[in-house]
Design a protein around this motif. Sequence first.
Motif, short mmCIF file in Angstrom:
data_model
loop_
_atom_site.label_atom_id
_atom_site.label_comp_id
_atom_site.label_asym_id
_atom_site.label_seq_id
_atom_site.Cartn_x
_atom_site.Cartn_y
_atom_site.Cartn_z
N TYR A 69 0.82 -1.22 0.00
CA TYR A 69 0.00 0.00 0.00
C TYR A 69 0.86 1.27 0.00
N PHE A 70 2.15 1.12 0.26
CA PHE A 70 3.01 2.29 0.41
C PHE A 70 4.27 2.22 -0.47
N ASN A 71 4.33 1.27 -1.41
CA ASN A 71 5.57 1.09 -2.16
C ASN A 71 5.50 1.61 -3.59
N GLY A 72 4.46 2.37 -3.91
CA GLY A 72 4.33 2.89 -5.28
C GLY A 72 4.25 4.40 -5.31
N ASP A 73 3.89 4.93 -6.47
CA ASP A 73 3.80 6.38 -6.64
C ASP A 73 2.42 6.84 -7.10
N THR A 74 1.44 5.92 -7.07
CA THR A 74 0.10 6.25 -7.55
C THR A 74 -0.89 6.21 -6.38
N PRO A 75 -1.43 7.36 -5.98
CA PRO A 75 -2.43 7.35 -4.90
C PRO A 75 -3.68 6.60 -5.36
N GLY A 81 0.77 -6.54 -9.24
CA GLY A 81 1.22 -5.25 -8.77
C GLY A 81 2.67 -5.34 -8.33
N ASP A 82 3.12 -4.35 -7.57
CA ASP A 82 4.47 -4.36 -7.03
C ASP A 82 4.40 -4.90 -5.61
N GLY A 83 4.88 -6.14 -5.41
CA GLY A 83 4.83 -6.78 -4.10
C GLY A 83 3.50 -7.38 -3.76
N VAL A 84 2.63 -7.55 -4.76
CA VAL A 84 1.31 -8.13 -4.51
C VAL A 84 0.74 -8.68 -5.82
N LEU A 85 -0.01 -9.77 -5.69
CA LEU A 85 -0.71 -10.35 -6.83
C LEU A 85 -2.20 -10.34 -6.51
N HIS A 86 -2.98 -9.64 -7.31
CA HIS A 86 -4.42 -9.52 -7.09
C HIS A 86 -5.15 -10.63 -7.84
N LEU A 87 -5.90 -11.43 -7.11
CA LEU A 87 -6.65 -12.54 -7.70
C LEU A 87 -8.12 -12.41 -7.32
N ARG A 88 -8.98 -12.77 -8.24
CA ARG A 88 -10.42 -12.74 -7.95
C ARG A 88 -11.06 -13.97 -8.59
N PHE A 89 -11.79 -14.72 -7.79
CA PHE A 89 -12.43 -15.96 -8.22
C PHE A 89 -13.94 -15.87 -8.02
N LYS A 90 -14.70 -16.43 -8.91
CA LYS A 90 -16.12 -16.64 -8.65
C LYS A 90 -16.28 -17.98 -7.92
N VAL A 91 -17.22 -18.03 -7.00
CA VAL A 91 -17.51 -19.27 -6.27
C VAL A 91 -18.35 -20.17 -7.14
N PHE A 144 -2.62 5.95 0.77
CA PHE A 144 -2.00 4.80 0.12
C PHE A 144 -1.45 5.19 -1.25
N LYS A 145 -0.20 4.83 -1.50
CA LYS A 145 0.40 5.01 -2.83
C LYS A 145 0.93 3.67 -3.28
#
Length: 203
Positions: A30-36, A191-201, A54-55
């Motif tokens: 939440y704090f390792n980028g440059d985009t709010p 992302g940088d230091g994170v992988l965003h995943l979204r699944f349908k149940v 958060f950036k």
Amino acid sequence: MATVIMHNVVSVDGFIADENDDVGPLHDWYFNGDTPIAEGRDQQYDHSGVGSRFKVSRASAEYVRPMWDGIGTIVLGRQLFDLMNGWEGHPPVGDHVVVVSHRPKPEGWHPEASYHFLDDVTAAIDKAKELAGERDVAVNAGDVGGQIFAAGLVDEVAMDVVPVVFGSGKRYFGHIDRQHLLEDPPVVVQGDGVLHLRFKVRR
């Protein structure tokens, strides 16, 4: 109709905090980028100012903004409510909060805030949907989230996976005791230091 999304930041081995509710490096992204996150965001929903603090990386911001803007109600357990003191009546996203608890709202606690205390997960989700209207319901992962998931009340699972192994702690799905199937993830964002995943149940 509101979509019910179980969501949390999580370690690679499936923990949302250690045994003492310490999240360690899980929120570093939440704090390792440059985009709010708030940049270009609908400010009427950013009651707590979280988005401006958060950036993150550009990729994470483009994923997080619409997700947060789509949330009308947060559902969480009493432990998180007590830990955060309910964000002092200003949830990080959405307009309403439903707390699953056998104890009522603390007497005199922010009477102006739309916080509702219910002792049954089905009733909690029904109330959360009613409050959310056309927007989504975000269910905080953990023991209460796991109960809601096990009851078949979750439509999607969203995980922000951080490259750390905890080994033990508070599990994303709480104490789920049987297998549940999810669909292939239609959303995978690095992302940088994170992988965003979204699944349908899978129903």
